[in-house]
Design an enzyme around this catalytic site. Structure first.
Site, PDB file in Angstrom:
ATOM      1  N   LYS A  26     -55.452  -4.686  52.989  1.00 11.19           N
ATOM      2  CA  LYS A  26     -55.296  -6.099  52.854  1.00 11.19           C
ATOM      3  C   LYS A  26     -53.992  -6.493  53.872  1.00 11.19           C
ATOM      4  CE  LYS A  26     -56.913  -7.194  48.214  1.00 11.19           C
ATOM      5  NZ  LYS A  26     -56.408  -7.893  46.917  1.00 11.19           N
ATOM      6  N   ASP A  82     -56.742 -12.046  45.893  1.00  9.02           N
ATOM      7  CA  ASP A  82     -57.497 -11.437  45.087  1.00  9.02           C
ATOM      8  C   ASP A  82     -58.976 -11.576  45.380  1.00  9.02           C
ATOM      9  OD1 ASP A  82     -57.472  -9.665  42.275  1.00  9.02           O
ATOM     10  OD2 ASP A  82     -59.195 -11.031  41.903  1.00  9.02           O
ATOM     11  N   TYR A 168     -65.122  -1.282  50.009  1.00 10.99           N
ATOM     12  CA  TYR A 168     -66.537  -1.089  50.091  1.00 10.99           C
ATOM     13  C   TYR A 168     -67.090  -1.331  51.669  1.00 10.99           C
ATOM     14  CZ  TYR A 168     -66.090  -1.322  44.826  1.00 10.99           C
ATOM     15  OH  TYR A 168     -66.008  -1.002  43.782  1.00 10.99           O
TER      16      TYR A 168
HETATM   17  P1  ITT Z   1     -53.462  -5.980  45.182  1.00 12.18           P
HETATM   18  O1  ITT Z   1     -53.874  -6.384  43.888  1.00 12.18           O
HETATM   19  O2  ITT Z   1     -52.308  -5.302  45.269  1.00 12.18           O
HETATM   20  O3  ITT Z   1     -53.681  -7.170  46.360  1.00 12.18           O
HETATM   21  P2  ITT Z   1     -56.122  -4.411  44.858  1.00 12.18           P
HETATM   22  O4  ITT Z   1     -56.745  -3.400  45.767  1.00 12.18           O
HETATM   23  O5  ITT Z   1     -55.839  -4.134  43.508  1.00 12.18           O
HETATM   24  O6  ITT Z   1     -54.868  -4.932  45.662  1.00 12.18           O
HETATM   25  P3  ITT Z   1     -57.927  -6.553  44.113  1.00 12.18           P
HETATM   26  O7  ITT Z   1     -57.345  -6.595  42.669  1.00 12.18           O
HETATM   27  O8  ITT Z   1     -58.154  -7.960  44.750  1.00 12.18           O
HETATM   28  O9  ITT Z   1     -56.882  -5.920  45.064  1.00 12.18           O
HETATM   29  O10 ITT Z   1     -59.212  -5.651  44.262  1.00 12.18           O
HETATM   30  C1  ITT Z   1     -60.163  -6.027  45.150  1.00 12.18           C
HETATM   31  C2  ITT Z   1     -60.951  -4.836  45.500  1.00 12.18           C
HETATM   32  O11 ITT Z   1     -62.199  -5.341  46.109  1.00 12.18           O
HETATM   33  C3  ITT Z   1     -60.183  -3.906  46.591  1.00 12.18           C
HETATM   34  O12 ITT Z   1     -59.428  -2.972  46.138  1.00 12.18           O
HETATM   35  C4  ITT Z   1     -61.363  -3.463  47.564  1.00 12.18           C
HETATM   36  O13 ITT Z   1     -61.782  -2.266  47.168  1.00 12.18           O
HETATM   37  C5  ITT Z   1     -62.387  -4.458  47.324  1.00 12.18           C
HETATM   38  N1  ITT Z   1     -62.272  -5.352  48.516  1.00 12.18           N
HETATM   39  C6  ITT Z   1     -61.727  -6.454  48.754  1.00 12.18           C
HETATM   40  N2  ITT Z   1     -61.841  -7.054  50.278  1.00 12.18           N
HETATM   41  C7  ITT Z   1     -62.465  -6.035  50.792  1.00 12.18           C
HETATM   42  C8  ITT Z   1     -62.853  -5.866  51.998  1.00 12.18           C
HETATM   43  O14 ITT Z   1     -62.489  -6.798  52.775  1.00 12.18           O
HETATM   44  N3  ITT Z   1     -63.425  -4.812  52.348  1.00 12.18           N
HETATM   45  C9  ITT Z   1     -63.721  -3.949  51.459  1.00 12.18           C
HETATM   46  N4  ITT Z   1     -63.399  -3.826  50.278  1.00 12.18           N
HETATM   47  C10 ITT Z   1     -62.893  -5.050  49.787  1.00 12.18           C
END
Ligand code: ITT
Length: 208
Positions: A26, A82, A168
């Site tokens: 991200k 998120d 994903y």
């Molecule tokens: P932060 O909270 O520190 O930002 P995190 O990975 O824990 O990081 P999230 O709680 O938002 O973030 O989890 C969302 C998950 O969804 C993330 O870990 C990815 O695996 C998936 N995801 C989100 N955006 C994505 C993308 O553009 N491509 C692939 N997977 C994605």
């Protein structure tokens, strides 16, 4: 009765913004999207701020928890994302639990396992439709915040394809393409993905 007044969004006017994420994928995408739009773009890890527990049940609640934790700890405006993938055949799962599906106690995140779980639970269901959601929250140290949400619609494919991106990406084919996000360059993914859509809305709302 007086009509409710439409609140004007607060604009970002500072010279430093902290990105409230611990996810390297991200962070990379957000850095690319920002380019040189802000003078200094730091990350929560630059300040040693740890990730707070994501106790919300919605994307916005969790983004707000992350953005406000970092804004409070650093005294600077903070931007959190998120996000997650919602699969129609699984009633929207994994959704806000997208990261949790890759976790096992004591082990690093394993998205191979999480993608397999999606595939197994879909059990050959012909409905492959899915979408990604990104909720961005920009929070200020005084507690004020602004939110936007972006979506990317597409379908689930199996087996996973491509080694670019993160999470994903190798099983998600965005509408209008035949490749997965895992097979696209970051410029190609950034042209239409959920985070880029939310980012554009945030730029128009708070950075214009
Ligand atoms: P932060 O909270 O520190 O930002 P995190 O990975 O824990 O990081 P999230 O709680 O938002 O973030 O989890 C969302 C998950 O969804 C993330 O870990 C990815 O695996 C998936 N995801 C989100 N955006 C994505 C993308 O553009 N491509 C692939 N997977 C994605």
């Amino acid at each position: 009765m007086e009509p409710a007044k439409k609140q004007t969004p607060r604009k970002f006017t500072g010279d430093e913004l902290v990105v409230a994420t611990h996810n390297k994928g991200k962070l990379k995408e957000l850095r690319e999207l920002f380019g040189d739009r802000v003078q200094k773009l730091s990350a929560a890890s630059d300040y040693g701020v740890e990730a707070p527990p994501e106790t919300g049940t919605t994307f916005i609640e969790n983004a707000l928890i992350k953005a406000q934790a970092v804004a409070k700890a650093t005294g600077k405006p903070a931007l959190a994302d998120d996000s997650g993938m919602c699969v129609d055949a699984l009633d929207g799962a994994p959704g806000v639990y997208s990261a949790d599906w890759a976790e096992e106690p004591g082990k690093p995140r394993d998205f191979g396992m999480a993608m397999k779980k999606v595939h197994t639970l879909m059990a050959g269901n012909p409905d492959k439709k899915a979408h990604f959601v990104s909720c961005l929250v920009l929070a200020w140290p005084d507690g004020h915040y602004e939110t936007v949400e972006g979506y990317a619609h597409g379908s689930i494919t199996w087996p996973p394809r491509g080694d670019k991106g993160f999470g994903y990406d190798p099983i998600f084919v965005p509408d209008g393409d035949t490749r997965t996000y895992g097979e696209m360059t970051s410029d190609e993914k950034n042209a239409t993905n959920h985070r880029a859509v939310a980012f554009k809305l945030m730029m128009a709302k708070c950075f214009s």
